[in-house]
Design a protein around this motif. Structure first.
Motif, PDB file in Angstrom:
ATOM      1  N   ILE A 144       0.854  -1.186   0.000  1.00  0.00           N
ATOM      2  CA  ILE A 144       0.000   0.000   0.000  1.00  0.00           C
ATOM      3  C   ILE A 144       0.891   1.239   0.000  1.00  0.00           C
ATOM      4  N   GLY A 145       0.797   1.990  -1.088  1.00  0.00           N
ATOM      5  CA  GLY A 145       1.731   3.068  -1.370  1.00  0.00           C
ATOM      6  C   GLY A 145       2.703   2.568  -2.418  1.00  0.00           C
ATOM      7  N   ASN A 146       2.523   3.004  -3.660  1.00  0.00           N
ATOM      8  CA  ASN A 146       3.294   2.456  -4.779  1.00  0.00           C
ATOM      9  C   ASN A 146       4.240   3.486  -5.369  1.00  0.00           C
ATOM     10  N   GLY A 147       4.928   4.184  -4.473  1.00  0.00           N
ATOM     11  CA  GLY A 147       5.920   5.165  -4.888  1.00  0.00           C
ATOM     12  C   GLY A 147       7.254   4.523  -5.203  1.00  0.00           C
ATOM     13  N   ALA A 148       8.331   5.308  -5.067  1.00  0.00           N
ATOM     14  CA  ALA A 148       9.656   4.882  -5.519  1.00  0.00           C
ATOM     15  C   ALA A 148      10.178   3.644  -4.799  1.00  0.00           C
ATOM     16  N   GLN A 149       9.675   3.349  -3.609  1.00  0.00           N
ATOM     17  CA  GLN A 149      10.170   2.221  -2.824  1.00  0.00           C
ATOM     18  C   GLN A 149       9.465   0.908  -3.150  1.00  0.00           C
ATOM     19  N   SER A 150       8.307   0.950  -3.795  1.00  0.00           N
ATOM     20  CA  SER A 150       7.425  -0.219  -3.846  1.00  0.00           C
ATOM     21  C   SER A 150       8.014  -1.421  -4.577  1.00  0.00           C
ATOM     22  N   GLU A 151       8.643  -1.191  -5.734  1.00  0.00           N
ATOM     23  CA  GLU A 151       9.204  -2.324  -6.469  1.00  0.00           C
ATOM     24  C   GLU A 151      10.334  -2.989  -5.687  1.00  0.00           C
ATOM     25  N   PHE A 152      11.162  -2.174  -5.036  1.00  0.00           N
ATOM     26  CA  PHE A 152      12.250  -2.722  -4.229  1.00  0.00           C
ATOM     27  C   PHE A 152      11.691  -3.590  -3.098  1.00  0.00           C
ATOM     28  N   GLN A 153      10.634  -3.092  -2.443  1.00  0.00           N
ATOM     29  CA  GLN A 153      10.018  -3.847  -1.356  1.00  0.00           C
ATOM     30  C   GLN A 153       9.531  -5.212  -1.841  1.00  0.00           C
ATOM     31  N   ALA A 154       8.805  -5.200  -2.954  1.00  0.00           N
ATOM     32  CA  ALA A 154       8.244  -6.446  -3.470  1.00  0.00           C
ATOM     33  C   ALA A 154       9.339  -7.441  -3.837  1.00  0.00           C
ATOM     34  N   LEU A 155      10.383  -6.973  -4.525  1.00  0.00           N
ATOM     35  CA  LEU A 155      11.438  -7.877  -4.974  1.00  0.00           C
ATOM     36  C   LEU A 155      12.301  -8.373  -3.815  1.00  0.00           C
ATOM     37  N   ALA A 156      12.486  -7.521  -2.792  1.00  0.00           N
ATOM     38  CA  ALA A 156      13.248  -7.965  -1.622  1.00  0.00           C
ATOM     39  C   ALA A 156      12.507  -9.081  -0.891  1.00  0.00           C
ATOM     40  N   LEU A 157      11.184  -8.925  -0.724  1.00  0.00           N
ATOM     41  CA  LEU A 157      10.413  -9.970  -0.039  1.00  0.00           C
ATOM     42  C   LEU A 157      10.321 -11.233  -0.882  1.00  0.00           C
ATOM     43  N   LYS A 158      10.347 -11.072  -2.188  1.00  0.00           N
ATOM     44  CA  LYS A 158      10.398 -12.244  -3.058  1.00  0.00           C
ATOM     45  C   LYS A 158      11.715 -12.985  -2.862  1.00  0.00           C
ATOM     46  N   ALA A 159      12.843 -12.257  -2.953  1.00  0.00           N
ATOM     47  CA  ALA A 159      14.159 -12.877  -2.922  1.00  0.00           C
ATOM     48  C   ALA A 159      14.508 -13.461  -1.564  1.00  0.00           C
ATOM     49  N   ILE A 160      14.083 -12.778  -0.486  1.00  0.00           N
ATOM     50  CA  ILE A 160      14.544 -13.137   0.861  1.00  0.00           C
ATOM     51  C   ILE A 160      13.518 -13.961   1.622  1.00  0.00           C
TER      52      ILE A 160
END
Length: 351
Positions: A144-160
């Motif tokens: 929730i909140g799809n600004g500059a951080q959102s893609e990094f958040q999603a990919l970090a939780l995917k990878a880790i």
């Protein structure tokens, strides 16, 4: 990164361009996983670090901060701003740079941009907290909140953490469309029309909005039993995202309590509100997730040790890559006591 004696007068500098080259050289998910490994190492040796809340200069427009720490061998700091209004002017909300120095000599050993690196570090930190606290079988997150951080958040939780699906919502549909497009082919993305829709079926909820105000992104009735929440958008005085009743139903985990009480979600509650620092879970002093109905809440505001972890990761990856510039930052007279003579000889060379 070790520096040869012949190069002591030079400091490795990682520009934005070179940071992006380094990310592509390593891989964005791999880089966040590497930073996460450093975060875990440094949180496990938490007691070795100097700790102080960030030094903040607040204005009506935003905040400028210095974030220092040291483990006794290496000193580090980050300069960072947070100006939510910048987006409306076509500027970044956050810009940053950081430095590492050798405690024994006081000489800097790395200078780096940290706008991109902070995005990677922040996402790695959310993933680290999720790894420690979230339900083990979590496969779906709400962003929730799809600004500059959102893609990094999603990919970090995917990878880790093994997250497979991200359900995205932003008050600006174009932000969601942009983020969904950037993530296409990397993981399953569901674009949602409301926060309520986004959290359907999600075991992990991440809130990351930019407005500098007391906001209610999540109301109490939206949060069911058993979820993990990363509340990372509320990161300065007067800026929150969660209804305070959610805090009373959750076990709240923080980085450094004195800073979070001023800047985090827990600024809404009294000084006696109980929280657990994340390092205490890693040390075994306190418990993390106890059962499947527990709500765990990471009240993340960002702390200097996390930037230290990210900077030392970059330092250790540079050797042999050439993905940096040599900065002439250190005066290096033939005689350390003859700085004036060095200046004079430079004048003679010019003449």
């Amino acid at each position: 990164m070790s520096i040869a004696p012949s190069e002591l007068a030079y400091v490795p500098f990682v520009s934005v361009e070179n940071m992006m080259r380094l990310v592509h050289h390593i891989g964005v998910e791999e880089m966040m996983a590497g930073i996460c490994t450093n975060l875990e190492e440094d949180f496990r040796r938490w007691q070795a670090f100097d700790k102080t809340p960030r030094v903040a200069s607040h204005s009506q427009e935003g905040v400028i901060e210095l974030m220092p720490t040291s483990d006794g061998e290496t000193y580090g700091f980050k300069y960072v701003n947070g100006h939510p209004k910048n987006t409306r002017e076509g500027l970044q909300t956050v810009t940053a740079f950081g430095l590492l120095a050798d405690v024994y000599t006081g000489y800097p050993v790395l200078l780096s941009e940290m706008t991109v690196l902070t995005a990677l570090r922040t996402a790695a930190m959310s993933a680290f907290a999720t790894k420690v606290l979230a339900p083990k079988a979590a496969k779906t997150m709400a962003m929730i909140g799809n600004g500059a951080q959102s893609e990094f958040q999603a990919l970090a939780l995917k990878a880790i953490c093994g997250i497979e699906t991200v359900r995205m919502y932003d008050i600006d549909p174009s932000a969601t469309a942009r983020a969904a497009g950037n993530l296409e082919g990397r993981m399953n993305v569901v674009s949602c029309g409301s926060p309520e829709e986004a959290i359907e079926g999600a075991q992990v909820i991440t809130t990351c909005t930019a407005d500098k105000q007391y906001a209610t992104i999540l109301t109490d009735n939206m949060v069911g039993a058993g979820v993990h929440i990363n509340a990372i958008g509320g990161d300065c005085p007067g800026k929150t995202e969660l209804h305070k009743d959610i805090l009373y139903r959750s076990d709240v985990f923080v980085e450094y309590t004195p800073q979070t009480r001023v800047e985090g979600e827990i600024q809404q509650v009294g000084e006696d509100f109980e929280v657990t620092e994340l390092w205490q879970v890693l040390s075994g002093a306190r418990q993390g997730r106890r059962d499947r109905r527990q709500i765990t809440l990471f009240d993340g505001v960002g702390f200097a040790i996390e930037d230290f972890s990210a900077l030392r990761y970059v330092r250790d990856q540079l050797e042999g890559t050439g993905i940096y510039q040599k900065l002439d930052m250190l005066a290096d007279p033939d005689d350390p006591r003859d700085l004036f003579g060095m200046v004079e000889r430079a004048g003679e060379a010019v003449r």
